[in-house]
Design a protein around this motif. Structure first.
Motif, PDB file in Angstrom:
ATOM      1  N   VAL A 350       0.857  -1.185   0.000  1.00  0.00           N
ATOM      2  CA  VAL A 350       0.000   0.000   0.000  1.00  0.00           C
ATOM      3  C   VAL A 350       0.893   1.234   0.000  1.00  0.00           C
ATOM      4  O   VAL A 350       1.838   1.336   0.788  1.00  0.00           O
ATOM      5  CB  VAL A 350      -0.929   0.022   1.233  1.00  0.00           C
ATOM      6  CG1 VAL A 350      -1.788   1.289   1.233  1.00  0.00           C
ATOM      7  CG2 VAL A 350      -1.823  -1.211   1.260  1.00  0.00           C
ATOM      8  N   LEU A 351       0.604   2.163  -0.880  1.00  0.00           N
ATOM      9  CA  LEU A 351       1.351   3.421  -0.942  1.00  0.00           C
ATOM     10  C   LEU A 351       0.850   4.348   0.158  1.00  0.00           C
ATOM     11  O   LEU A 351      -0.357   4.575   0.288  1.00  0.00           O
ATOM     12  CB  LEU A 351       1.142   4.066  -2.315  1.00  0.00           C
ATOM     13  CG  LEU A 351       2.001   5.287  -2.659  1.00  0.00           C
ATOM     14  CD1 LEU A 351       3.465   4.881  -2.793  1.00  0.00           C
ATOM     15  CD2 LEU A 351       1.491   5.941  -3.940  1.00  0.00           C
ATOM     16  N   VAL A 352       1.763   4.883   0.954  1.00  0.00           N
ATOM     17  CA  VAL A 352       1.381   5.754   2.078  1.00  0.00           C
ATOM     18  C   VAL A 352       2.123   7.075   1.975  1.00  0.00           C
ATOM     19  O   VAL A 352       3.336   7.101   1.769  1.00  0.00           O
ATOM     20  CB  VAL A 352       1.686   5.098   3.440  1.00  0.00           C
ATOM     21  CG1 VAL A 352       1.271   6.034   4.581  1.00  0.00           C
ATOM     22  CG2 VAL A 352       0.973   3.762   3.569  1.00  0.00           C
ATOM     23  N   SER A 367       4.960  14.995   2.524  1.00  0.00           N
ATOM     24  CA  SER A 367       5.941  14.131   1.872  1.00  0.00           C
ATOM     25  C   SER A 367       5.693  14.155   0.357  1.00  0.00           C
ATOM     26  O   SER A 367       4.635  14.595  -0.109  1.00  0.00           O
ATOM     27  CB  SER A 367       5.826  12.701   2.399  1.00  0.00           C
ATOM     28  OG  SER A 367       4.617  12.102   1.954  1.00  0.00           O
ATOM     29  N   LYS A 368       6.666  13.686  -0.424  1.00  0.00           N
ATOM     30  CA  LYS A 368       6.502  13.669  -1.880  1.00  0.00           C
ATOM     31  C   LYS A 368       5.303  12.817  -2.283  1.00  0.00           C
ATOM     32  O   LYS A 368       4.520  13.191  -3.165  1.00  0.00           O
ATOM     33  CB  LYS A 368       7.777  13.147  -2.536  1.00  0.00           C
ATOM     34  CG  LYS A 368       8.969  14.095  -2.423  1.00  0.00           C
ATOM     35  CD  LYS A 368      10.188  13.531  -3.121  1.00  0.00           C
ATOM     36  CE  LYS A 368      11.369  14.493  -3.012  1.00  0.00           C
ATOM     37  NZ  LYS A 368      12.586  13.953  -3.676  1.00  0.00           N
ATOM     38  N   LEU A 373      -0.613  12.385  -3.842  1.00  0.00           N
ATOM     39  CA  LEU A 373      -1.938  11.877  -3.484  1.00  0.00           C
ATOM     40  C   LEU A 373      -2.916  13.028  -3.285  1.00  0.00           C
ATOM     41  O   LEU A 373      -4.079  12.958  -3.686  1.00  0.00           O
ATOM     42  CB  LEU A 373      -1.857  11.048  -2.196  1.00  0.00           C
ATOM     43  CG  LEU A 373      -1.126   9.706  -2.294  1.00  0.00           C
ATOM     44  CD1 LEU A 373      -1.051   9.043  -0.928  1.00  0.00           C
ATOM     45  CD2 LEU A 373      -1.822   8.779  -3.293  1.00  0.00           C
ATOM     46  N   LEU A 374      -2.453  14.112  -2.651  1.00  0.00           N
ATOM     47  CA  LEU A 374      -3.324  15.254  -2.411  1.00  0.00           C
ATOM     48  C   LEU A 374      -3.778  15.869  -3.732  1.00  0.00           C
ATOM     49  O   LEU A 374      -4.941  16.285  -3.866  1.00  0.00           O
ATOM     50  CB  LEU A 374      -2.596  16.291  -1.553  1.00  0.00           C
ATOM     51  CG  LEU A 374      -3.427  17.486  -1.067  1.00  0.00           C
ATOM     52  CD1 LEU A 374      -4.577  17.017  -0.188  1.00  0.00           C
ATOM     53  CD2 LEU A 374      -2.555  18.475  -0.310  1.00  0.00           C
ATOM     54  N   TYR A 375      -2.886  15.917  -4.689  1.00  0.00           N
ATOM     55  CA  TYR A 375      -3.238  16.454  -6.017  1.00  0.00           C
ATOM     56  C   TYR A 375      -4.363  15.623  -6.633  1.00  0.00           C
ATOM     57  O   TYR A 375      -5.312  16.149  -7.213  1.00  0.00           O
ATOM     58  CB  TYR A 375      -2.012  16.455  -6.924  1.00  0.00           C
ATOM     59  CG  TYR A 375      -2.273  16.984  -8.314  1.00  0.00           C
ATOM     60  CD1 TYR A 375      -2.350  18.355  -8.552  1.00  0.00           C
ATOM     61  CD2 TYR A 375      -2.460  16.109  -9.384  1.00  0.00           C
ATOM     62  CE1 TYR A 375      -2.601  18.851  -9.824  1.00  0.00           C
ATOM     63  CE2 TYR A 375      -2.725  16.589 -10.653  1.00  0.00           C
ATOM     64  CZ  TYR A 375      -2.787  17.956 -10.878  1.00  0.00           C
ATOM     65  OH  TYR A 375      -3.048  18.429 -12.135  1.00  0.00           O
ATOM     66  N   GLN A 376      -4.254  14.313  -6.508  1.00  0.00           N
ATOM     67  CA  GLN A 376      -5.287  13.424  -7.059  1.00  0.00           C
ATOM     68  C   GLN A 376      -6.612  13.579  -6.294  1.00  0.00           C
ATOM     69  O   GLN A 376      -7.692  13.623  -6.893  1.00  0.00           O
ATOM     70  CB  GLN A 376      -4.833  11.976  -6.981  1.00  0.00           C
ATOM     71  CG  GLN A 376      -3.614  11.652  -7.828  1.00  0.00           C
ATOM     72  CD  GLN A 376      -3.101  10.247  -7.573  1.00  0.00           C
ATOM     73  OE1 GLN A 376      -3.829   9.400  -7.078  1.00  0.00           O
ATOM     74  NE2 GLN A 376      -1.847  10.001  -7.922  1.00  0.00           N
TER      75      GLN A 376
END
Length: 378
Positions: A350-352, A367-368, A373-376
Motif C-alpha cells: 500500500v502506498l502511504v 511528503s513527496k 496523493l493530495l493532487y489526485q
C-alpha cells in the motif's frame, strides 16, 4: 466470540456542571445530595450525575465535589475530583458595572489560554451547559459566581499535549458534547474497521485523520468527506485493515505531535501506551546535521510543538531550512515505515503519504508521496 459493548461516559464539563448545580441547590436548600440531574444540551438528554460531597463553607458560599467518569476510555482524568464553588453575588450599586447573572471562573487546575489573554480554558460547550443548567435554578435578579477547580489538574496537564495548544498550568473544560465516546476502548476498533471496510469498497485511496482537527482541515482542502476515515489512536490496526480491504493508497493527515511517533515505529499513538516524540524529533535533527547544542535544547523542551517553534526561530534568524529538512526526513520515514508495517503484518503493498500540521492547523510538511496523493484527491 462475544464482545461487550464499550461503556460511554461523560465529558469533564458535565461533571463541572453537576458540581455547580449541587452547590447552588445547597445554597437554596442546605441538605445532602447524592446526585443531580443535568441536561447535556448536546445530545438532548438528561442524565443523573453522582455527587460525592456538598457543603456550605461560608455565608452565601457552597462547595460541591464530583468525580470524572469517562466510560471505557483510556483517559487520564478518570476518577479525578472536580470541585465547584458557588457564591451569591451581592447587588452592585455602581451604574457603570452590572454583573452578569452567572459569572464563570477557572480556579486551581483549570488551564489558562495564552493566546486568549490568559483566559480560563473553559470552552463554549462547558460555558453553555453551565449557564443553561444553572440559569434554570435562579430567580429573576439573582446572580452567582461559579469557580471550577481541578485539584489534580496542574499535575495531570503535564501528561498531556495541552501546552502545545497554548493551554498552560492545567486542564481544559473542552468538548462539544456531553457524552464521552469510548474511542480508546478495544471493542470500538470493530466499529472503525466496519467504517473502513465500507469506504474501501468505494475508493482506492483513503485519508486517515487521527482527530477532529485533521478531519476538518482535510475537508477544507477540498478532499471528499466520503474518503476521510477517523482513526483516533488506532493507526496500526487500521493501516493493516486497509491493506486487507485492498486499499491502494493512504494519505495520513494529522498533528505532527501524533504522527511523528510513526517515524519511531510507534503505531498506537495514545500517550498512555507510548510517547517518545522529543526523542524521535531529536534523532532526526541529528540525521540532518543540526549542531549538538541545538539538539540538546530541543531534547530538553516539554513538547514537540516547542521543538518545531525553536526550529522555526532558527530558520528565521539564520536563513536556514531546518524545519523543511527535519520534518521532510520525518515524513519520508513515516511513509516508509507505514508501508512496511502493512506489508509485514498484512502481506499487502500500500502506498502511504503523510501530511503534518501544527497546533494552528498550518501544514508543516507534505511528503513527496502525500503531495501526489493530495493532487489526485483534490
Amino acid at each position: 466470540m462475544t464482545f461487550l459493548k464499550p461503556r460511554s461516559g461523560y465529558t469533564l464539563p458535565v461533571f463541572a456542571c453537576a458540581a455547580a448545580v449541587a452547590a447552588l441547590r445547597w445554597l437554596r436548600h442546605p441538605q445532602p445530595l447524592d446526585a443531580v440531574s443535568i441536561d447535556l444540551i448536546e445530545p438532548a438528554e438528561t442524565v443523573e450525575i453522582p455527587i460525592e460531597q456538598v457543603a456550605g463553607i461560608g455565608e452565601g458560599m457552597a462547595l460541591a465535589i464530583t468525580r470524572s467518569d469517562p466510560g471505557d476510555n483510556l483517559d487520564l482524568t478518570r476518577n479525578t475530583p472536580i470541585w465547584a464553588l458557588v457564591e451569591w453575588v451581592k447587588e452592585v450599586r455602581s451604574p457603570e458595572f452590572e454583573p452578569e447573572a452567572i459569572a464563570i471562573k477557572g480556579g486551581e487546575g483549570i488551564g489558562r489560554m495564552v493566546d486568549a489573554g490568559d483566559k480560563a480554558a473553559i470552552y463554549a460547550y462547558a460555558q453553555q451547559v453551565l449557564r443553561e443548567n444553572l440559569g434554570r435554578l435562579l430567580e429573576p435578579g439573582e446572580k452567582i459566581q461559579v469557580t471550577i477547580i481541578l485539584p489534580e489538574g496542574r499535575a495531570l496537564a503535564q501528561r498531556t499535549s495541552n501546552a502545545a495548544f497554548g493551554v498552560l498550568e492545567g486542564l481544559s473544560l473542552l468538548g462539544t458534547r456531553g457524552i464521552s465516546q469510548p474511542l480508546s476502548a478495544s471493542a470500538t476498533l470493530e466499529a472503525y474497521q466496519e467504517e473502513l471496510q465500507q469506504k474501501a469498497s468505494n475508493f482506492d485511496c483513503l485519508v486517515f485523520c487521527v482527530g477532529e482537527n485533521g478531519l476538518d482541515l482535510a475537508a477544507k482542502l477540498g478532499i471528499n468527506p466520503s474518503q476521510l476515515v477517523k482513526t483516533a489512536n488506532w493507526l496500526g490496526p487500521l493501516l493493516v485493515a486497509a491493506g486487507f480491504y485492498n486499499v491502494k493508497s493512504i494519505l495520513l493527515f494529522g498533528y505532527h505531535g501524533k504522527l511523528i511517533k510513526l517515524a519511531g515505529g510507534i503505531f498506537h499513538t495514545h500517550h498512555h501506551l507510548a510517547d517518545g516524540r522529543l526523542e524521535i524529533l531529536t534523532a532526526y535533527c541529528a540525521q540532518v546535521g543540526l549542531p549538538t547544542s541545538v539538539m540538546q535544547t530541543i531534547f530538553a523542551l516539554p513538547t514537540a510543538e516547542g521543538g518545531l517553534k525553536y526550529l522555526r526561530e532558527l530558520d528565521a534568524k539564520d536563513g536556514t531550512d531546518w524545519v523543511e529538512r527535519v520534518y521532510g526526513a520525518i515524513a519520508s520515514r513515516i511513509d516508509q515505515r507505514s508501508s512496511e508495517y502493512i506489508r509485514n503484518l498484512g502481506d499487502r503493498d500500500v502506498l502511504v503519504g503523510s501530511i503534518m500540521f501544527d497546533r494552528d492547523r498550518q501544514i508543516v510538511v507534505k511528503s513527496k508521496i502525500a503531495a501526489a496523493l493530495l493532487y489526485q484527491l483534490c
